[in-house]
Design an enzyme around this catalytic site. Sequence first.
Site: not given
Length: 262
Positions: A27, A54, A56, A69, A129
Amino acid sequence: MSAPDTAAAAAFAPWPAPWPYPRHIAHRGAGKLAPENTLAAFRHGASFGYRMFEFDVKLSADGKPVLLHDATLDRTTSGHGRADALTLGELAMLDAGGWHSPAFAGEPIPTLAAVARYTRANGFLVNIEIKPVPGAERRTGAAVALDAAALWAGSAVPPLLSSFSEAALEAAREAVPTLPRALLMDRLPADWLERLRRLDCVALDANHRELDRQVIEAAHQAGFRVACYTVNDSARAAELLGWGLDALITDAVDRIVPDPVA
């Protein structure tokens, strides 16, 4: 940025395809052990054996995809205010590591291009993401998809795009239909399968608290894979994987051991 009908947009074979991603995904690079969404975090996550990350992505004021993020800069950088108010050059001047700990002071906000260079050079996979600031959902979805297609052109395994924003995923699909997409959901509405079908997703990516054996089986029977976030308990991870979960996203890269490389 490439146009939708360029070679970059058609660089990947159409889905469906065998699920090419590992079951364990780090993450934001390394969870909370390093400053999130930085290359330092990726390197730290990789040191624990993680092969997929993962992170952002949103757009700078001049339309460049960067890793961040929040809609604002205050929590994870030395900057203040809206993230999309600064150009790439201005964002590059900020410290994105010092907030975490002195050892990471001076860590920059990475561009999507820098992440592509690092992950491709090391054989790592990515879950991008799409995290637009409010009001920029479609523009961000299209831009990230087009740039991802160009940056990962020729890669054996494409980036997996995900978003909570259905508008962003729609725009990503229109821009580069061959890039696989996952719909992020914090709560599962009654029509979750219909939403996955409408967006031509390959996977559901849900809050792990929303998942049980029946949901995972229903998704599989409908032809979708299932990922979830953010699983930090080893027993819960084992339970979900035992039910057939395809991928889990975790902060606990130091405690949840990824599968060995085949």
